[in-house]
Scaffold this active site. Structure first.
Site, PDB file in Angstrom:
ATOM      1  NE  ARG A  18      -3.223   2.347   3.118  1.00 50.75           N
ATOM      2  CZ  ARG A  18      -2.863   3.076   4.174  1.00 50.75           C
ATOM      3  NH1 ARG A  18      -1.804   2.691   4.910  1.00 50.75           N
ATOM      4  NH2 ARG A  18      -3.522   4.164   4.499  1.00 50.75           N
ATOM      5  NE  ARG A  73      -6.099  17.102   7.973  1.00 50.96           N
ATOM      6  CZ  ARG A  73      -5.663  16.076   8.693  1.00 50.96           C
ATOM      7  NH1 ARG A  73      -5.599  16.205  10.014  1.00 50.96           N
ATOM      8  NH2 ARG A  73      -5.295  14.961   8.134  1.00 50.96           N
ATOM      9  CE  LYS A 129      -8.991   3.758   3.435  1.00 53.00           C
ATOM     10  NZ  LYS A 129      -7.956   4.826   3.577  1.00 53.00           N
ATOM     11  CB  THR A 165      -7.209   0.455  11.105  1.00 49.55           C
ATOM     12  OG1 THR A 165      -7.720   0.830   9.840  1.00 49.55           O
ATOM     13  CG2 THR A 165      -6.813   1.710  11.864  1.00 49.55           C
TER      14      THR A 165
END
Length: 492
Positions: free
Chosen positions: A48, A89, A230, A288
């Site tokens: 990846r 953010r 995802k 993860t």
């Protein structure tokens, strides 16, 4: 039933003693050729490239290193370029950070001036007018939790439910609303164009919320590469079936998913996503924090070992390492331990029955019926390998969906197919010239089985192909053969 795989004395190259694949993220700790080669030898099957970090020049060098090692080791390797996606953010603070007290009021607004203990800029206009009373904003991977008490056109007043330190540009998650942002940012479009130029095999699309999010990426890819959605937003769960249908593969991205959901909700959801994706015959990756402690430690925790093992027991196609191999101190050790965990699970006597718990009913087609038959035959009699001749990879996907007891040797004339399918459960892919006759199929299948360790003298093999040869989607031929062991003595 199946017998232990018998190795031919002619065996060469890398052949795994497990079927689940390992996807390793490359970064500063691992992107040089020597480390990439070591990772491949120790167990990595695909790599990846995280487009959230680094520049295109660095990524191009990394990809060139992968391809050089791939050529040296003569083993097709899948490359997944993972797009950053529309990450929300906060802005900046006058002092770089502030402490938010539990129960205090705090405002997110559109003023670009540096923030303080009472307010900060939220540079995402799409959130104003969208959020409602009672909805949550989670900051810094959920470490801070705020609840909306008065949303206005230019400011969102919140109460701090869980306080703590907040600093410049920390990420914000909004789990209670579908955010009307495109799945691809301008950066993602540039990164996607770069990935296509570099002939990436898979594209990871981050923060998918709805099936429509896949459409633009599909268009920009123009039929090149495969698209992996995802799943990391709760909104995606409501249309999970449609997302799986539109994607080529699915990644259970438990990082943001674990932030926006209660922790106890993630494990059953992981199993549900794996089951649904497998039923559609598409690869599913669990990602993860799988061996998170190995970023700084040479050995994992017992809980991490169990986490990896559970993903393997669930029948995932691949398990993924992130910072463990990209920036950690023990990248090779992380891959080695993950390889050992997966191999140990697959040797467990209950493994076969566990991965068959998910129902994968065959479609009413010849190709699906024959693919299901491969698994049935491998369960009934000693079979050392299933040799699959495929151009597009569709035959392999059908057989892999059944999780057969015997390992799969995939022979394809397409380098793109060989690389892309390297991420699928149980597939050992080899690039070779196409076949033109039944006799050539049998002879070539036997030779490659011996060369790659799929049996020895006396071994039985299943061969799956389509007639006429070279026509995509024509799988209609299943044949069982026995190796004499001297097939390599005859000229090709």
């Amino acid at each position: 039933m199946t017998t232990p795989q018998r190795r031919s004395p002619h065996h060469r190259g890398i052949t795994r003693n497990r079927k689940v694949k390992i996807l390793a993220t490359l970064g500063p700790a691992s992107r040089d050729r020597e480390t990439i080669a070591m990772l491949l030898r120790r167990g990595a099957d695909a790599f990846r490239v995280n487009m959230s970090h680094g520049d295109h020049a660095t990524h191009a060098e990394t990809i060139a290193n992968i391809r050089a090692v791939e050529k040296d080791l003569a083993r097709p390797v899948a490359i997944l370029c993972d797009l950053q996606g529309p990450k929300l953010r906060v802005g900046t603070f006058a002092d770089g950070k502030v402490l938010l007290q539990h129960g205090a009021h705090f405002t997110f607004d559109r003023d670009p001036a540096p923030g303080d203990a009472t307010r900060v800029c939220l540079p995402h206009p799409e959130l104003f007018g969208l959020l409602q009373n009672g909805q949550r904003l989670l900051v810094d991977d959920g470490k801070l939790r705020l609840v909306v008490i008065r949303p206005e056109a230019d400011r969102i007043l919140c109460t701090v439910e869980v306080g703590g330190m907040i600093s410049d540009r920390k990420g914000v998650n909004v789990p209670d609303a579908i955010i009307p942002v495109p799945a691809l940012t301008e950066k993602d479009r540039r990164d996607l164009a770069f990935a296509m130029e570099q002939h990436a095999d898979w594209i990871g699309l981050s923060f998918v919320q709805r099936p429509e999010d896949l459409a633009e990426a599909r268009r920009l890819m123009g039929g090149r590469g495969a698209l992996m959605a995802k799943i990391e937003k709760p909104a995606a769960i409501t249309t999970l079936d449609e997302i799986i249908e539109m994607a080529d593969g699915i990644m259970v991205a438990r990082g943001d998913l674990g932030v926006e959901l209660n922790p106890e909700e993630v494990p059953p959801l992981q199993k549900r996503i794996i089951e649904k994706t497998r039923a559609c015959g598409k690869p599913v990756v669990v990602a993860t924090q799988m061996l998170e402690s190995m970023i700084t430690s040479p050995s994992p925790t017992r809980a991490e070992v169990s986490d990896v093992a559970n993903a393997v027991y669930d029948g995932a196609d691949a398990v993924m390492l992130s910072a463990e191999t990209a920036a950690g101190q023990w990248p090779v050790e992380a891959v080695t331990i993950m390889d050992r965990i997966a191999a140990q699970v697959e040797q467990d006597g209950t493994y076969r029955s566990r991965i068959r718990l998910a129902e994968t009913p065959a479609d009413a087609t010849t190709a699906d019926a024959l693919s299901a038959s491969c698994a049935t035959i491998a369960d009934t009699m000693p079979i050392d390998g299933i040799v699959i001749f495929t151009g597009s990879g569709s035959s392999l996907r059908r057989v892999a969906r059944e999780r057969p007891a015997a390992p799969m040797l995939v022979l394809t004339p397409s380098q793109k197919t060989a690389r892309r399918m390297a991420l699928l459960w149980g597939a050992h892919t080899v690039t070779t010239r196409d076949i033109g006759s039944f006799e050539e199929m049998i002879a070539k299948g036997k030779r490659f089985a011996l060369r790659h360790g799929f049996g020895a003298a006396g071994s039985r093999l299943i061969m799956l192909a389509g007639v006429p040869f070279g026509v995509p989607g024509s799988t209609n031929l299943l044949h069982v053969v026995t190796l004499t062991g001297n097939e390599l003595d005859t000229p090709n």
